[in-house]
Design an enzyme around this catalytic site. Sequence first.
Site, mmCIF file in Angstrom:
data_model
loop_
_atom_site.group_PDB
_atom_site.id
_atom_site.type_symbol
_atom_site.label_atom_id
_atom_site.label_comp_id
_atom_site.label_asym_id
_atom_site.label_seq_id
_atom_site.Cartn_x
_atom_site.Cartn_y
_atom_site.Cartn_z
ATOM 1 N N GLY A 1 0.820 -1.209 0.000
ATOM 2 C CA GLY A 1 0.000 0.000 0.000
ATOM 3 C C GLY A 1 0.851 1.256 0.000
ATOM 4 O O GLY A 1 1.954 1.294 -0.558
ATOM 5 N N SER A 2 0.356 2.284 0.669
ATOM 6 C CA SER A 2 0.973 3.618 0.576
ATOM 7 C C SER A 2 2.366 3.715 1.196
ATOM 8 O O SER A 2 3.079 4.696 0.946
ATOM 9 C CB SER A 2 0.056 4.656 1.235
ATOM 10 O OG SER A 2 -1.137 4.778 0.489
ATOM 11 N N THR A 3 2.785 2.752 2.003
ATOM 12 C CA THR A 3 4.161 2.791 2.527
ATOM 13 C C THR A 3 5.161 2.717 1.376
ATOM 14 O O THR A 3 6.292 3.188 1.497
ATOM 15 C CB THR A 3 4.419 1.631 3.506
ATOM 16 O OG1 THR A 3 4.111 0.390 2.856
ATOM 17 C CG2 THR A 3 3.570 1.765 4.757
ATOM 18 N N PHE A 4 4.718 2.164 0.240
ATOM 19 C CA PHE A 4 5.620 2.010 -0.914
ATOM 20 C C PHE A 4 5.826 3.334 -1.645
ATOM 21 O O PHE A 4 6.706 3.445 -2.504
ATOM 22 C CB PHE A 4 5.054 0.965 -1.881
ATOM 23 C CG PHE A 4 6.105 0.280 -2.711
ATOM 24 C CD1 PHE A 4 6.917 -0.689 -2.153
ATOM 25 C CD2 PHE A 4 6.287 0.605 -4.045
ATOM 26 C CE1 PHE A 4 7.896 -1.326 -2.919
ATOM 27 C CE2 PHE A 4 7.258 -0.026 -4.822
ATOM 28 C CZ PHE A 4 8.063 -0.994 -4.250
ATOM 29 N N SER B 1 -0.849 11.274 1.627
ATOM 30 C CA SER B 1 -0.878 9.964 0.978
ATOM 31 C C SER B 1 -1.769 9.995 -0.266
ATOM 32 O O SER B 1 -2.625 9.138 -0.490
ATOM 33 C CB SER B 1 -1.374 8.883 1.959
ATOM 34 O OG SER B 1 -1.017 7.597 1.500
#
Length: 593
Positions: free
Chosen positions: A318-321, A377
Amino acid sequence: MINSNLDSKKKLVFILLVCNCVWLIIIIRLVIIQLVEGKDWYSKANNQLHVSRTITANRGTIYDSSGEIILAQSSSVQSVSVNPLNILKENKEKVAKAFSEIFELDYEKVLKKVNKNSSIETIVKRVDKDKTDELRIWMQENNIFSGINIDEDTKRYYPYSTLASHIIGFIGSDNQGLDGIEAKYDEVLTGENGSISKMMDAKGNIIGDNGENYENSNKGNDLILSIDMNIQGIVEKYLEQACIENICTDGGNVIIMDPNNGDILAMATYPYYDLNNPYEVTDENIASMWSELESKEKNTYLQAMWRNKAIADTYEPGSTFKLVTASASLEEGIAETDRQGAYCCNGAIEIAGVRIKCWRYYRPHGSESLREGLMNSCNPVFIGLGQKLGVPKYYEYLRKFGFLEKTGIDLIGEAKSIFLKEEKVGPVELATISFGQRFEVTPIQMITMVSSIANDGVYVKPRVVKAIVDSKTGERKDIEPVFKDNVISKETSEKVLSMMTSVVSEGTGKNARVQGYNVGGKTGTSEDGVNTGKYVTSFIGVAPTDNPKVAILVTLYNPTGEAGHQGGTVAAPIAGKILNEVINYLEISPTQE
């Protein structure tokens, strides 16, 4: 009369001929036995007379990073065996009964072993000395000694039971490592077995004047892990609390890594299991129906219970990438951190005829800088950056960050990431990759990525064992950290850390703040599979961002509690609690008033 004499002579000649043939056969057979098969027969006879028993060597001790706290060790116990041929027939039932009562064994099975036509049979292994002392008293009282052996043995013991269970692993009945460090470093930990041997006649009497020949065993080498027991304890406390409070049906994991040298300071997968009883079922529902399950079903459950999800399972980050997309874009000079109005979020973006929404499509973010895009994000910002980078360049950074191969961490069972082949990636696929969806990576790859950012852009390989100590000489051999080429420059690293700090101080990661310290991070939420209705929530971060000492990744699988499944509301608070205690434990000086 003449015919009778002739017949007698013929008979005599025939008998002599037969006798000579028999003698000739016997002589030939003796020659064969003596000259051709002599060695084999001698060996067989020697084996019947020679009785040997193995003395199991103690495995090496496993310590935490201090080199003083023991996480796994072998203690001396005892084993009982018999030489069935040396136990008098009238004593066999009495001996079997004594074994079954003292060691709580099945009488019929023991009697069968005592009656076997073999040189040695094991009755019981790894029992405490008080039990064998009972046997010695019984032997003394009944004056029965011949054929009964009591030998030193070794038993593996884990002082902290469940602590770091998925890292340490456990051993089998043959003293061989079956999982975790115990399996990965089995050859290092395994010592050299000793033996007790003697020559005995058919009555059980020792042949010769030397009695028993005793050969000492040698303990295996010791390991010093990178795991800090105190940090591991902090992590496991909050991970268990998070999984219970948020009703995470598929558990969770947390990794803490030192970005400066690759040391894994803590790695936990919930639920934990007891290393001293690795086959004990932890799920109450499964335990209630355990006896009804088939062996295949039991094995499947046990394998899942032992599985270290931090290295063996893949998930959509998800958005951590988005940290990867931001890092590559800054490094390639196609983005700046704080240029106002560089991007505009209208709630969605169209790529190759496909409309891809921002998570806040119902109230678009509007005009943004890259820093604000990361804080919010915002998917469209990173989709646009991905398109500017292009597939070949994006995949170049995937390789640099180590996502297209295993990290090579020194644990068994590490999984590979799942990406489309570069030549099959189109505009839509690149768009989804750029904000962390439609591919899968492992938690250990993610923590290694953020550690590379924190380590001035230099990739460092994660490790769990940092030293091996020779049990014979006491010499310590340190395992040096492994660094690779720069993934990004130091300048880019500082820019990304600065933006990560803003995410925690003002953006979606506010719940991970630690008073007095600059913490940087990124939240993430993704669907666990396609149309499953399950979610993975995560937070990845670094502290303190001024001088990074620890990197953290919290991953929770399918949280179904009242707090929902968003990374900012579920995973970030857990990361904040863990970092608060870890920073204080490491005595890191505050970076803010």
